[in-house]
Motif scaffolding. Structure first.
Motif, short mmCIF file in Angstrom:
data_model
loop_
_atom_site.label_atom_id
_atom_site.label_comp_id
_atom_site.label_asym_id
_atom_site.label_seq_id
_atom_site.Cartn_x
_atom_site.Cartn_y
_atom_site.Cartn_z
N THR A 565 0.78 -1.32 -0.12
CA THR A 565 0.00 -0.03 -0.03
C THR A 565 0.71 1.29 0.18
O THR A 565 0.66 2.14 -0.76
CB THR A 565 -0.86 -0.13 1.29
N ARG A 566 1.95 1.23 0.69
CA ARG A 566 2.76 2.32 0.90
C ARG A 566 3.59 2.58 -0.37
O ARG A 566 3.74 3.75 -1.10
CB ARG A 566 3.52 2.21 2.21
N VAL A 567 4.06 1.60 -1.10
CA VAL A 567 4.70 1.90 -2.21
C VAL A 567 3.91 2.27 -3.37
O VAL A 567 4.10 3.05 -4.19
CB VAL A 567 5.43 0.35 -2.73
N THR A 568 2.59 1.72 -3.53
CA THR A 568 1.59 2.21 -4.40
C THR A 568 1.27 3.71 -3.95
O THR A 568 1.32 4.42 -5.09
CB THR A 568 0.20 1.34 -4.17
N ARG A 569 1.08 4.19 -2.77
CA ARG A 569 0.90 5.60 -2.69
C ARG A 569 2.05 6.39 -3.12
O ARG A 569 1.81 7.49 -3.56
CB ARG A 569 0.39 5.77 -1.26
N LEU A 570 3.19 5.75 -2.69
CA LEU A 570 4.41 6.67 -3.24
C LEU A 570 4.53 6.71 -4.79
O LEU A 570 4.90 7.92 -5.11
CB LEU A 570 5.84 5.76 -2.72
N LEU A 571 4.28 5.81 -5.50
CA LEU A 571 4.22 6.06 -6.84
C LEU A 571 3.31 6.95 -7.57
O LEU A 571 3.63 7.59 -8.41
CB LEU A 571 4.11 4.52 -7.59
N ARG A 572 2.22 6.72 -6.64
CA ARG A 572 1.16 7.78 -7.24
C ARG A 572 1.48 9.23 -7.04
O ARG A 572 1.30 10.30 -7.61
CB ARG A 572 -0.18 7.30 -6.42
N ASP A 573 2.18 9.51 -5.70
CA ASP A 573 2.46 10.73 -5.15
C ASP A 573 3.37 11.41 -6.11
O ASP A 573 3.48 12.74 -6.22
CB ASP A 573 2.68 10.77 -3.63
N THR A 574 4.67 10.58 -6.29
CA THR A 574 5.91 11.22 -6.72
C THR A 574 5.72 11.26 -8.44
O THR A 574 6.31 11.83 -8.91
CB THR A 574 7.09 10.29 -6.56
N GLY A 575 5.02 10.22 -9.03
CA GLY A 575 4.88 10.21 -10.45
C GLY A 575 6.08 9.36 -11.13
O GLY A 575 6.02 9.13 -12.30
N LEU A 576 6.76 8.80 -10.27
CA LEU A 576 7.80 7.98 -10.51
C LEU A 576 7.44 6.68 -11.43
O LEU A 576 6.61 5.99 -10.69
CB LEU A 576 8.87 7.55 -9.30
N PRO A 577 8.11 6.40 -12.37
CA PRO A 577 7.40 5.20 -13.15
C PRO A 577 7.92 3.91 -12.27
O PRO A 577 9.03 3.91 -11.79
CB PRO A 577 8.32 5.09 -14.60
N PRO A 578 6.95 2.98 -12.14
CA PRO A 578 7.40 1.58 -11.27
C PRO A 578 8.83 1.08 -11.72
O PRO A 578 9.42 0.60 -10.85
CB PRO A 578 6.28 0.94 -11.54
N ALA A 579 8.95 1.08 -13.19
CA ALA A 579 10.19 0.38 -13.72
C ALA A 579 11.59 1.11 -13.16
O ALA A 579 12.58 0.56 -13.23
CB ALA A 579 10.12 0.14 -15.24
N LEU A 602 5.07 -6.37 -5.14
CA LEU A 602 5.91 -5.44 -5.47
C LEU A 602 6.23 -5.55 -7.02
O LEU A 602 6.08 -4.85 -7.90
CB LEU A 602 7.32 -5.16 -4.67
N ALA A 603 6.60 -6.89 -7.31
CA ALA A 603 6.79 -7.14 -8.66
C ALA A 603 5.54 -7.28 -9.45
O ALA A 603 5.60 -6.65 -10.70
CB ALA A 603 7.31 -8.61 -8.79
N ASP A 604 4.44 -7.41 -9.12
CA ASP A 604 2.96 -7.07 -9.80
C ASP A 604 2.86 -5.71 -10.25
O ASP A 604 2.29 -5.29 -10.91
CB ASP A 604 1.97 -7.60 -8.82
N LEU A 605 3.17 -4.68 -9.01
CA LEU A 605 3.26 -3.20 -9.51
C LEU A 605 4.34 -2.80 -10.32
O LEU A 605 3.97 -1.74 -10.90
CB LEU A 605 3.62 -2.43 -8.11
N GLY A 606 5.31 -3.62 -11.01
CA GLY A 606 6.39 -3.22 -11.85
C GLY A 606 7.34 -2.77 -11.31
O GLY A 606 8.30 -2.33 -11.99
N VAL A 607 7.61 -2.75 -9.97
CA VAL A 607 8.70 -2.32 -9.26
C VAL A 607 9.78 -3.40 -9.26
O VAL A 607 9.40 -4.68 -9.20
CB VAL A 607 8.37 -2.13 -7.90
#
Length: 707
Positions: A565-579, A602-607
């Motif tokens: 949940t925290r990593v998902t929120r981080l990607l949304r807030d920063t705009g950083l591409p998961p890859a 995490l892998a499913d998120l693309g990280v």
């Protein structure tokens, strides 16, 4: 009294209203200065203007009538506390002002009429004032009669309540004359002394007091008479009718009559036998453990202070802080009742081991015990005592059919410094126990002053870390992850840096270790990952830098249920591409529940997920095959080992990693020779001081321009 309405027989002269208004205001002004009325100044102006109008109309009438003037005098009394000054003021103002009114100057005999009217006003004022005084006296008389009746009723009620208290009280109560003769005693006191009810009246109090205590009580009662004390309270021994002695607590106070002269003593006697037993039991329970019967920590601390003062200078004392190993496992598996019986058994075994020594054994809490030995020439050495304790525990103890055989660990402080504070000594033993349990169970460790000082300094730094973070002393720095083939950057790793004001800076590894010890790693680690994400997005948009941003996670972080949940929120807030986000997962944390699920999420998120602190264990290699991990980083300890040992064992690492299709990163490459060795071995990427130390983001901008 109601307002007096004017009833003129002839119309007022022109300008009469203005003259009346001025005279009424003057009257109100002067009257308010010498008396107190219940009206405001404006209300008084209106009131007096009406009275003046009535008076003027009466003076202008064809047949003058004194009744309106008398009613005006009575009205003045009704206004408030007017009194003689108010009447004098009124007569002075009206005596001068009325003849000067234009409307009265045309009236025949106006002066005589004014004098007659003021006389009638005075009569009305005096009559009303007299009635008021009589009314007030009547009210006061009735109030006094009621107060007397209430006082008599309250006295009867008080006497009834006192009688009820004396009769029903479980304490002995006696009213004693000044010469010591008992005037009255309740049934409780008679029963306490073995006498029939009513028999004590007329006897002397000092005759039922033990002879050894008579003079003490007599002196105390004399002190009450002299006024030196308000009451006395002391323990006494009274003689029962059958000759037995009863221990009591006696409280005496002095009664005075209406003229404040001493009249009697009131003596309250409580049977202290049961109270003493109860107090003794409560004291024992307050200082002993209910389960084992051993002294508790409070009692042990008091005894420790005394023992330190009387310790033999040649042998001193030894403090053991003992912990029962695996006690939690017993309670979790077999139940708390079995655990409590085990503690009772352990306490008995400790007493058996220390039976020949001058020692106190106490239960501190849960499964922790303290042993204080006052050493003598024959006291065994520490290893012998600890071994004897574990030998006793090794003998199986059966509870509900379960044979239990455990061990104990101990922290020992032998012959502490003279004058040491008991609380500090207990702390030393406790910390030594913690260090003993870090190694293995069933062991003991002696207090080490240098190790203790180091631990305290480290712990002080750890607990101060949150405040340092709040004050901005902890920041994020970045170091490159380089390709071994050409040294070019293949990514950037975010690392913590604590710039302490009055000390050396602490590295990322130190910060993580300290934060792990206090639990700060969860918010601090989350902040590190967010900082890396924001910096990576800034570089991507402003500098065209699109390489991965690496942030290492700890075992606490990667096992947290809210990681995804925290990593998902981080990607949304920063705009950083998961890859572009790469998170390092410690290989040692994979067996922990929930970690594999988090890695998959995490892998499913693309990280991208990097297996960090990788070794040559079978679980590490299997994790690469089973998990969505395509990059691993060798534990820096292996790189440091390679620096001084040209091991063929490490050469086999790279082929094994490549065989499962993963990229190998080496951490801890600090020299050119290390870089050459790992490059020759086939590793692709590396981090370490050789490729660049961690620096603020601004210092890396030029290096990554155009990457």
């Amino acid at each position: 009294m109601p307002m007096i309405e004017p009833q003129p027989d002839q119309p007022a002269a022109p300008g009469a209203d203005r003259g009346r208004t001025r005279l009424a205001r003057k009257w109100a002004y002067l009257l308010s200065g010498v008396t107190v009325v219940s009206l405001s100044r404006e209300e008084l102006d209106v009131e007096l203007l009406g009275l003046l109008g009535t008076l003027c109309d009466a003076l202008r009438s064809a047949s003058p009538d004194p009744a309106p003037a008398e009613r005006i005098g009575a009205r003045l009394v009704a206004l408030g506390y007017v009194g003689e000054p108010g009447l004098r003021c009124t007569l002075d103002v009206l005596g001068k002002g009325l003849p000067a009114l234009p409307e009265l100057q045309a009236v025949d005999g106006a002066a005589d009429r004014v004098v007659a009217a003021l006389g009638a006003l005075s009569c009305g004022f005096l009559l009303a004032h007299e009635r008021s005084v009589l009314d007030q006296q009547e009210i006061m008389h009735l109030s006094l009669l009621k107060a007397v009746r209430d006082a008599q009723w309250n006295l009867r009620q008080s006497e009834a309540r006192f009688e009820e208290v004396v009769t029903s009280s479980a304490s002995g109560i006696a009213v004693v004359a000044l010469d010591g003769r008992i005037v009255r005693a309740n049934a409780a006191l008679a029963e306490m002394l073995g006498h029939p009810a009513g028999e004590l009246a007329g006897s002397v109090l000092y005759d039922v007091v033990h002879p050894e205590s008579v003079e003490v009580l007599r002196d105390a009662m004399t002190g009450l008479l002299d006024g030196g004390k308000e009451r006395i309270r002391q323990s006494e021994r009274l003689l029962r009718r059958d000759g037995d002695v009863v221990r009591i607590s006696l409280t005496a106070s002095l009664l005075r009559d209406a003229e404040d002269r001493p009249s009697h003593f009131v003596v309250v006697i409580e049977d202290g036998t049961e109270l003493m037993l109860l107090q003794g039991e409560l004291s024992r329970q307050a200082l002993h453990d209910v389960l084992t019967g051993l002294p508790n920590r409070q009692y042990f601390g008091t005894h420790l202070e005394t023992a330190l003062r009387r310790a033999d200078p040649a042998y001193g004392v030894t403090l053991f802080h003992v912990d029962l190993d695996a006690f939690g496992m017993v309670c979790n598996s077999l139940g708390r009742r079995v655990g409590e019986q085990l503690l009772v058994h352990f306490a008995q075994r400790l007493k058996a081991v220390m039976a020949r020594e001058n020692a106190m054994i106490a239960r501190f809490h849960s499964d922790e015990f303290g042993i204080l030995v006052e050493n003598t020439e024959s006291t065994p050495d520490i290893d012998t005592i600890v071994r004897a304790i574990n030998d006793e525990l090794a003998e199986p103890f059966f509870v509900d059919g379960h044979g239990l055989a455990l061990s104990a660990s101990a922290g020992v402080v032998h012959r502490p410094a003279k004058g040491i504070d008991p609380l500090e000594l207990l702390r030393q033993a406790d910390q030594t126990l913690r260090r003993a349990k870090e190694r293995r169970r069933g062991q003991w460790k002696m207090f080490d002053r240098e190790a203790d000082a180091h631990d305290r300094r480290t712990q002080a730094v750890a607990v101060g870390m949150a405040g340092a973070w709040e004050h901005g002393e902890i920041g994020v720095r970045y170091r490159p992850m380089a390709r071994l083939a050409d040294g070019e950057a293949a990514g950037v790793e975010a690392r913590l840096h604590w710039n302490r004001p009055d000390d050396t800076a602490l590295s990322h590894e130190c910060c993580v270790e300290l934060a792990e010890s206090t639990g700060l790693i969860l918010p601090l680690g989350d902040w590190l990952v967010r900082a890396a994400g924001r910096q990576g997005e800034w570089w991507r948009q402003r500098a065209g830098f699109g390489l991965p941003m690496l942030a290492g996670l700890t075992g606490h972080q990667v096992s947290d249920d809210a990681l995804g949940t925290r990593v998902t929120r981080l990607l949304r807030d920063t705009g950083l591409p998961p890859a572009q986000l790469m998170l390092g997962v410690p290989a040692g944390a994979l067996p922990v529940a929930g970690v594999i699920e988090n890695v998959t999420a995490l892998a499913d998120l693309g990280v991208r997920v990097m297996l960090d602190e990788f070794g040559l264990g079978p679980d590490d290699l299997r994790a690469i095959e089973d998990l969505p991990v395509d990059i691993v980083r060798v534990d820096r300890r292996l790189a440091e080992w390679q620096a001084w040992s040209d091991s063929t064992f490490l050469s086999a690492l790279v082929p094994l990693v490549r065989q499962v299709g993963a990229t190998l990163v080496v951490d801890g490459v600090h020299t050119e020779d290390q870089a050459k060795w790992w490059r020759a071995a086939g590793a692709e990427l590396a981090t370490g001081d050789y490729f660049g130390v961690a620096r603020p983001p601004a210092e890396l901008a030029g290096q990554f321009a155009g990457t």
